[in-house]
Design an enzyme around this catalytic site. Structure first.
Site, PDB file in Angstrom:
ATOM      1  N   ASN A   9       2.277 -40.288  -2.841  1.00  0.00           N
ATOM      2  CA  ASN A   9       0.896 -40.145  -3.643  1.00  0.00           C
ATOM      3  C   ASN A   9       1.239 -40.937  -5.085  1.00  0.00           C
ATOM      4  O   ASN A   9       1.572 -40.042  -6.072  1.00  0.00           O
ATOM      5  CB  ASN A   9       0.204 -38.960  -3.568  1.00  0.00           C
ATOM      6  CG  ASN A   9      -0.868 -39.208  -4.553  1.00  0.00           C
ATOM      7  OD1 ASN A   9      -1.708 -40.040  -4.966  1.00  0.00           O
ATOM      8  ND2 ASN A   9      -1.471 -37.938  -4.750  1.00  0.00           N
ATOM      9  N   TRP A  10       0.949 -42.074  -5.210  1.00  0.00           N
ATOM     10  CA  TRP A  10       1.118 -42.686  -6.798  1.00  0.00           C
ATOM     11  C   TRP A  10       0.339 -42.454  -7.665  1.00  0.00           C
ATOM     12  O   TRP A  10       0.321 -42.841  -8.744  1.00  0.00           O
ATOM     13  CB  TRP A  10       1.545 -44.227  -6.233  1.00  0.00           C
ATOM     14  CG  TRP A  10       2.681 -44.483  -5.825  1.00  0.00           C
ATOM     15  CD1 TRP A  10       3.977 -43.757  -5.614  1.00  0.00           C
ATOM     16  CD2 TRP A  10       3.385 -45.738  -5.253  1.00  0.00           C
ATOM     17  NE1 TRP A  10       4.935 -44.458  -5.155  1.00  0.00           N
ATOM     18  CE2 TRP A  10       4.757 -45.655  -5.182  1.00  0.00           C
ATOM     19  CE3 TRP A  10       2.923 -47.297  -5.475  1.00  0.00           C
ATOM     20  CZ2 TRP A  10       5.562 -46.736  -4.572  1.00  0.00           C
ATOM     21  CZ3 TRP A  10       3.400 -48.115  -4.939  1.00  0.00           C
ATOM     22  CH2 TRP A  10       4.922 -47.946  -4.789  1.00  0.00           C
ATOM     23  N   LYS A  11      -0.922 -41.726  -7.248  1.00  0.00           N
ATOM     24  CA  LYS A  11      -1.955 -41.510  -8.058  1.00  0.00           C
ATOM     25  C   LYS A  11      -2.393 -42.573  -8.942  1.00  0.00           C
ATOM     26  O   LYS A  11      -2.287 -43.558  -8.598  1.00  0.00           O
ATOM     27  CB  LYS A  11      -1.501 -40.234  -8.845  1.00  0.00           C
ATOM     28  CG  LYS A  11      -1.119 -39.072  -8.255  1.00  0.00           C
ATOM     29  CD  LYS A  11      -0.823 -37.840  -8.992  1.00  0.00           C
ATOM     30  CE  LYS A  11      -0.203 -36.861  -8.393  1.00  0.00           C
ATOM     31  NZ  LYS A  11      -0.007 -35.655  -8.973  1.00  0.00           N
ATOM     32  N   HIS A  95      -7.290 -34.017  -2.009  1.00  0.00           N
ATOM     33  CA  HIS A  95      -6.307 -33.577  -3.070  1.00  0.00           C
ATOM     34  C   HIS A  95      -6.736 -32.672  -4.319  1.00  0.00           C
ATOM     35  O   HIS A  95      -7.965 -32.724  -4.583  1.00  0.00           O
ATOM     36  CB  HIS A  95      -5.888 -35.036  -3.638  1.00  0.00           C
ATOM     37  CG  HIS A  95      -4.378 -35.020  -4.425  1.00  0.00           C
ATOM     38  ND1 HIS A  95      -4.434 -34.517  -5.807  1.00  0.00           N
ATOM     39  CD2 HIS A  95      -3.266 -35.039  -3.984  1.00  0.00           C
ATOM     40  CE1 HIS A  95      -3.298 -34.397  -6.067  1.00  0.00           C
ATOM     41  NE2 HIS A  95      -2.375 -34.404  -5.112  1.00  0.00           N
ATOM     42  N   GLU A  97      -6.495 -32.837  -7.250  1.00  0.00           N
ATOM     43  CA  GLU A  97      -7.127 -33.667  -8.310  1.00  0.00           C
ATOM     44  C   GLU A  97      -8.446 -33.907  -8.191  1.00  0.00           C
ATOM     45  O   GLU A  97      -9.397 -34.032  -9.085  1.00  0.00           O
ATOM     46  CB  GLU A  97      -6.258 -34.576  -8.638  1.00  0.00           C
ATOM     47  CG  GLU A  97      -5.119 -34.100  -9.482  1.00  0.00           C
ATOM     48  CD  GLU A  97      -3.793 -34.917  -9.102  1.00  0.00           C
ATOM     49  OE1 GLU A  97      -3.927 -36.317  -8.994  1.00  0.00           O
ATOM     50  OE2 GLU A  97      -2.654 -34.188  -9.466  1.00  0.00           O
ATOM     51  N   GLU A 167      -0.708 -27.693  -0.672  1.00  0.00           N
ATOM     52  CA  GLU A 167      -0.299 -28.278  -1.849  1.00  0.00           C
ATOM     53  C   GLU A 167      -0.753 -27.109  -3.022  1.00  0.00           C
ATOM     54  O   GLU A 167      -2.050 -27.138  -3.373  1.00  0.00           O
ATOM     55  CB  GLU A 167      -0.942 -29.644  -2.237  1.00  0.00           C
ATOM     56  CG  GLU A 167      -0.542 -30.699  -1.453  1.00  0.00           C
ATOM     57  CD  GLU A 167      -0.641 -31.986  -2.313  1.00  0.00           C
ATOM     58  OE1 GLU A 167       0.827 -32.574  -2.404  1.00  0.00           O
ATOM     59  OE2 GLU A 167      -1.364 -32.509  -2.887  1.00  0.00           O
ATOM     60  N   GLY A 173       2.552 -31.251 -10.180  1.00  0.00           N
ATOM     61  CA  GLY A 173       2.746 -31.840 -11.365  1.00  0.00           C
ATOM     62  C   GLY A 173       3.565 -31.001 -12.390  1.00  0.00           C
ATOM     63  O   GLY A 173       3.315 -31.328 -13.755  1.00  0.00           O
ATOM     64  N   SER A 212       5.690 -30.758  -6.838  1.00  0.00           N
ATOM     65  CA  SER A 212       6.752 -30.594  -7.562  1.00  0.00           C
ATOM     66  C   SER A 212       8.220 -30.735  -6.567  1.00  0.00           C
ATOM     67  O   SER A 212       9.165 -30.036  -6.640  1.00  0.00           O
ATOM     68  CB  SER A 212       7.114 -29.576  -8.570  1.00  0.00           C
ATOM     69  OG  SER A 212       6.092 -29.592  -9.325  1.00  0.00           O
ATOM     70  N   GLY A 233       4.259 -36.532  -5.456  1.00  0.00           N
ATOM     71  CA  GLY A 233       3.646 -37.314  -6.493  1.00  0.00           C
ATOM     72  C   GLY A 233       4.705 -37.927  -7.570  1.00  0.00           C
ATOM     73  O   GLY A 233       5.388 -39.001  -7.159  1.00  0.00           O
ATOM     74  N   GLY A 234       5.029 -37.290  -8.443  1.00  0.00           N
ATOM     75  CA  GLY A 234       6.059 -37.569  -9.738  1.00  0.00           C
ATOM     76  C   GLY A 234       7.360 -38.398  -9.221  1.00  0.00           C
ATOM     77  O   GLY A 234       7.554 -39.396  -9.589  1.00  0.00           O
TER      78      GLY A 234
HETATM   79  C1  PEP Z   1       0.609 -34.882  -5.425  1.00  0.00           C
HETATM   80  O1  PEP Z   1       0.037 -35.107  -6.159  1.00  0.00           O
HETATM   81  O2  PEP Z   1       0.165 -34.846  -4.358  1.00  0.00           O
HETATM   82  C2  PEP Z   1       1.711 -33.972  -5.909  1.00  0.00           C
HETATM   83  C3  PEP Z   1       2.269 -32.934  -4.865  1.00  0.00           C
HETATM   84  O3  PEP Z   1       2.536 -34.159  -7.025  1.00  0.00           O
HETATM   85  P1  PEP Z   1       3.804 -33.749  -7.778  1.00  0.00           P
HETATM   86  O4  PEP Z   1       4.895 -34.007  -6.540  1.00  0.00           O
HETATM   87  O5  PEP Z   1       4.084 -34.726  -8.821  1.00  0.00           O
HETATM   88  O6  PEP Z   1       3.957 -32.316  -7.745  1.00  0.00           O
END
Ligand code: PEP
Length: 248
Positions: A9-11, A95, A97, A167, A173, A212, A233-234
């Site tokens: 997930n590149w957001k 999600h 966010e 999640e 994040g 994470s 994500g990150g």
């Molecule tokens: C996400 O955005 O779905 C996520 C899990 O982010 P991160 O891996 O950065 O915690």
């Protein structure tokens, strides 16, 4: 029997040029295995990612959001039929966010899952508790409610083809991942909730963990019971770390 899925997930990162560059580099070094790798670029970068992935694409592609209508006067939004036409396979729904920054409700998620399924796409429904809810011992009830309400407008076949991601909001994040034990416990809760909805077909639904995930913890998390993949994500934004996670 369940698919193992590595979802990036590149957001709101990687515009078309960077996104295409990433896919070219990743593709030249990635060794295809049994697991599915899926990219969720920004809507503006989707076409560049699709072109860079090639035809047929070795990866699945998804969008990060859709509006719950086929078309119309909804300035700034994208629809599920448009995502299908653009070449998407998946749509992220719910999600954290979207829920916590943009105020989306379980009813919004249900409407989106329905239109996504009916457009021939797969919803990847995200559920997860906040830190406060976890501290109050509400994790199981929160994720069960989010799952039941998010899938409420789907029939049994549609629910079986959806994908779920656990999640925990406090892990997204933050660098603070759930332990494999935490993940296994909540995934078991979700599997039970699925069984209540769709019976034995619950065994066919992939449940991903997200929050994470890094190259350092991916293998341990993926080894936890009922964890069928990861949503990242990150650590999916750099080719090296995403390659490492996808080979975990
Ligand atoms: C996400 O955005 O779905 C996520 C899990 O982010 P991160 O891996 O950065 O915690």
């Amino acid at each position: 029997m369940r698919k193992r899925i590595f979802a990036a997930n590149w957001k709101m990162n990687h515009g078309p040029t960077a996104a295409a560059g990433f896919i070219h580099q990743f593709r030249s070094r990635w060794v295809k295995g049994d697991a599915e790798v899926a990219f969720f670029p920004s809507a503006l970068s989707f076409a560049a990612v699709r072109a860079a992935a090639g035809d047929p694409s070795p990866f699945k592609l998804g969008v990060q959001n859709v509006y719950a209508a086929d078309r119309g006067a909804f300035t700034g939004e994208n629809s599920a039929p448009m995502a299908k036409d653009a070449g998407a396979d998946y749509v992220l729904v719910g999600h954290s966010e979207r829920r916590h920054v943009f105020g989306e409700t379980d009813a919004d998620c249900a409407a989106k899952c329905a239109i996504v399924e009916r457009s021939g796409l797969t919803p990847l429904l995200c559920v997860g508790e906040t830190l406060q809810q976890r501290q109050k011992g509400e994790t199981s009830s929160i994720v069960t409610r989010q799952l039941r309400e998010g899938l409420a407008k789907l029939d049994q076949i549609e629910a079986t083809t959806s994908v779920i991601a656990y999640e925990p909001v406090w892990a997204i994040g933050t660098g603070q991942n759930a332990t494999p034990q935490d993940a296994a416990e909540t995934h078991a809760v979700l599997r039970r909730a699925l069984r209540d909805l769709i019976g034995d077909r619950a065994a066919e639904v992939s449940i991903l963990y997200g929050g994470s995930v890094t190259p350092a913890n991916a293998a341990q998390i993926l080894a936890a019971s009922d964890v069928d993949g990861v949503l990242v994500g990150g650590a999916s934004l750099e080719v090296e770390s995403w390659l490492s996670i996808c080979s975990a």
